[in-house]
Design a protein around this motif. Structure first.
Motif: not given
Lengths: 482, 254
Positions: A429-431, A434-435, A440-442, A444, A448-449, A452-453, A455, B50, B88, B92
């Motif tokens: 939830e914190d990542q 942060y976006c 950046i919408s949830t 998107d 992204l995440i 990235g994972y 990649r 938040r 945070i 990647g």
């Protein structure tokens, strides 16, 4: 907030399958069910030589003595082999001399899938063998490749035109007795691709096979045989899709790779068979045996797979590292969403001295998906200075899915260095916040995440396909984005 | 630009903010100080959207809009930036990709075309120089493997990229050595203009040597118990928070 997030996770993980259409193509089918007669019919349809029929019959008889493997971490429904049609082929005029001879509907189908059968400019760097149901419909750029001595054709043609080569290599990496599905394939395989790169030749373009299941109630059983002679190099890709149907369909393929001295083979897969609907109805059973042998010194085989489709995936692309100083690699991203299940990984068998292997496996589970990594690293007694590095990561989206890891290590040589790392993470939830806080919408953010994972693996794919794979990951997890 | 009236919030049934009122005008720097557990970070989280807990009362108006009804990403696109106390890591995902997505989302919200790749890289280069961030940081994954100081500098870099109207820095100075502290403070001073505002949440006076606030508030037990000019920070540094606590307790006694 938590509720919102569940809703968004739910939305983004229920993307629709884009390739679920089916084409109205006149198809020739044989009777359903499996018997020695059916094996003989398939062989006869393909005008095969006696030795190949013998190989099929031997395989069939062996298959009858085998049981389906029960060790995978999968729930596989009973498969009734008497209800499957083992051979289906689009009806075509006998000789295909030019593109104009191809059924326009067939051509449209492949166009729709983004696989042009014409040798168009924008895909000039890729030669394609297109396989629909049981047969290869078209192989592009054959002449260009032939000038360099490269053979790239359908398996059936190879049997007709290069029987010695096929006979010398077929079944040497995956014997017909290897496992239940390999024996089944050896008995009933219909078509597939054959590729031979002669000594000292670097294949100038990507070779690729595109598999499409179209006919209903059929199984697809193709075989790919890829031989890289000394000092040669080839990069090979395969892609696959299937129509959306309510019943499950079986796909049991074999891929064999032989790399001679100093040869290098890169084999990439973007697997997007129909995964079934969100309630787990329908979808392909993808039970595939892929194995390569690094036969000569300094040879190298690299598997890269992006697995987003299929209801059930059971597959372990492996390397037998026989030549001294040879290298095996396995890079994998496997996505399971809704009710999909995957039990996938690799085997690295170190036989030669100074052999090296790298395993990078990234599992992504969403919905009610179950994702297992299963991998064997085996170092034999004479494989001194063998090295392996394995990294198995799992990413969970939501709380109804599962990730499992089954690493096996068998080391019989004291000088071996074997490393294994594993991580499991959830998209936090914190990542996401942060976006969000950066605008950046949830939805998107999840895209992204996840990309990235994955990649590290996506980067191993040839350029054009990396973009494709990235999109595919977004589609299979995001639905409304992209 | 920002008007907070009698804001109350609770987390897990426990009241954390017990009625906060605060007005920030364009061009102002407000410092919020206070002992641990006084509600500083909760205030920052509530403003950024938040939802750790629940807003139980009060209003927050941002340029005439009801801020509490806006989604977190819309607040961000509308110019609110939160510098995280604990940035945070997103493995990647390159900083370039992350920032490009963020900048273009903001532009879309404001009805602008997305930046071209070359314009974007130019913008990145400019801002990197402006906040003196190591250009290698921008080529790495978001905060992955960054040291504590690098993460904080990266927050300031992102702030420069997004050019907010209101930046809330949540203990950006904690864990920084003096050089990093100076880089962070210089960054803020360069970004500062007559039309943007800052809320700087900090534990210590030392950051305020570099970022000079117009107003200092002391937050204690969910309330702003003292508001004064920048000299208040010095007084706090010298005497600690105990005298404030005593003052508050005495006033309750009375």
């Amino acid at each position: 907030m938590e509720k919102d997030q569940d809703k968004i996770l739910n939305d983004v993980t229920s993307g629709e399958y884009k390739y679920g259409f089916h084409s109205d193509i006149e198809t020739e089918r044989i009777q359903k069910g499996l018997s020695e007669d059916v094996v003989r019919i398939i062989s006869a349809k393909k005008n095969e030589p006696e030795w190949l029929l013998e190989f099929r019959l031997k395989s069939y008889r062996h298959w009858l003595t085998m049981k389906m493997p029960s060790w995978p971490n999968l729930k596989i429904p009973q498969i009734n082999y008497q209800e499957i049609i083992f051979y289906a082929a689009p009806v075509q005029r006998p000789a295909l001399n030019s593109l104009d001879d191809i059924d326009p509907e067939l051509k449209r189908t492949f166009d729709k899938l983004g696989i042009p059968l014409g040798e168009q400019k924008h895909l000039a760097g890729v030669a394609v063998d297109a396989v629909m149901d049981s047969v290869s419909v078209k192989t592009t750029f054959r002449e260009t490749l032939a000038e360099m001595g490269i053979i790239f054709c359908s398996f059936s043609e190879a049997v007709r035109e290069y029987p010695e080569l096929v006979r010398r290599y077929m079944g040497t990496v995956v014997p017909y007795t290897d496992n239940f599905f390999a024996s089944l394939n050896s008995a009933v395989f219909s078509d597939g691709s054959f590729c031979y790169i002669p000594k000292g030749v670097r294949c100038p373009m990507e070779l690729s096979t595109y598999f499409r299941i179209n006919a209903a109630n059929t199984g697809q059983f193709e075989r790919t045989l890829l031989v890289a002679d000394e000092e040669s190099y080839v990069s090979y890709l395969e892609g696959c899709t299937a129509p959306q149907r309510d019943e499950n369909q079986l796909h049991a393929a074999i891929v064999e790779i032989i790399a001679e001295k100093n040869a290098e083979v890169k084999y990439s897969t973007v697997q997007n068979w129909y995964p079934g609907d969100k309630d787990g109805k329908g979808g392909i059973f993808n039970f595939v045996t892929k194995r390569g042998i690094c036969k000569g010194e300094n040879s190298r085989i690299s598997w890269t797979q992006i697995e987003t489709g299929s209801a059930i995936t059971w597959k372990y692309p492996s390397c037998i590292l026989r030549g001294d100083n040879s290298t095996g690699e396995f890079y994998s991203v496997a996505v399971t969403n809704n009710h999909q299940q995957a039990d996938t990984g690799t085997k690295m068998i170190h036989i030669g001295k100074n052999t090296k292997s790298t395993i990078v496996s990234k599992g992504i589970s969403a919905g009610k998906g179950q994702n297992s990594y299963r991998g064997l690293v085996k170092v034999l007694k004479n494989a001194s200075n063998a090295r392996n590095y394995s990294q198995c990561d799992s990413l969970l989206l939501g709380d109804k899915c599962g990730a499992h890891t089954f690493p096996y290590l068998e080391v019989d040589n004291q000088t071996a260095i074997v490393e294994h790392e594993a991580t499991t993470s959830k998209i936090g939830e914190d990542q996401i916040f942060y976006c969000n806080q950066r605008g950046i919408s949830t939805e998107d953010a999840i895209g992204l995440i996840v990309n990235g994972y994955a990649r590290e693996v996506i980067n191993k794919l040839p350029m054009e396909f990396a973009v494709e794979a990235q999109k595919l990951l977004q589609i299979s997890l995001e639905g409304s984005v992209g | 630009m920002l008007v907070i009236k009698d804001l109350k919030a609770s987390i897990g049934g426990k009241n954390i903010l017990k009625g906060i009122s605060l007005t920030v005008k364009p061009g102002e720097i407000h410092a919020i100080m206070g002992p641990n557990g006084s509600g500083k970070s909760t205030l920052a989280a509530v403003l950024a959207g938040r939802e750790l807990g629940e807003v139980t009362g009060g209003t927050v108006t941002y340029y005439g809009k009801n801020l509490l009804e806006m989604a977190a990403e819309d607040r961000a696109k509308d110019g609110i930036f939160l510098g995280f106390q604990y940035p945070i890591e997103i493995p990647g995902v390159s900083m370039v990709n992350f920032m490009k997505t963020a900048v273009n989302e903001q532009r879309k919200y404001r009805g602008l075309e997305p930046l071209s790749a070359s314009d974007f890289l130019k913008l990145m280069r400019e801002k990197k120089e402006m906040v003196e961030i190591d250009s290698k940081l921008a080529n790495r994954s978001v905060n992955e493997g960054f040291s504590g100081g690098e993460k904080k500098k990266n927050e300031i870099f992102q702030m420069a990229m997004l050019d907010p109207k209101l930046a809330i820095l949540d203990e950006t100075d904690s864990g920084l050595d003096i050089d990093a502290l100076r880089i962070v403070a210089n960054g803020v001073n360069k970004i500062k203009r007559p039309d943007n505002s800052f809320i700087v949440i900090t534990h210590y006076q030392r950051l305020l040597d570099y970022i000079v606030p117009d107003v200092v508030h002391v937050l204690y037990d969910g309330r702003i118990v003292k508001t004064a000019g920048k000299e208040l920070a010095l007084e706090l540094e010298e005497k600690g928070y105990d005298w404030i606590k005593k003052e508050v307790e005495n006033s309750i006694m009375v």
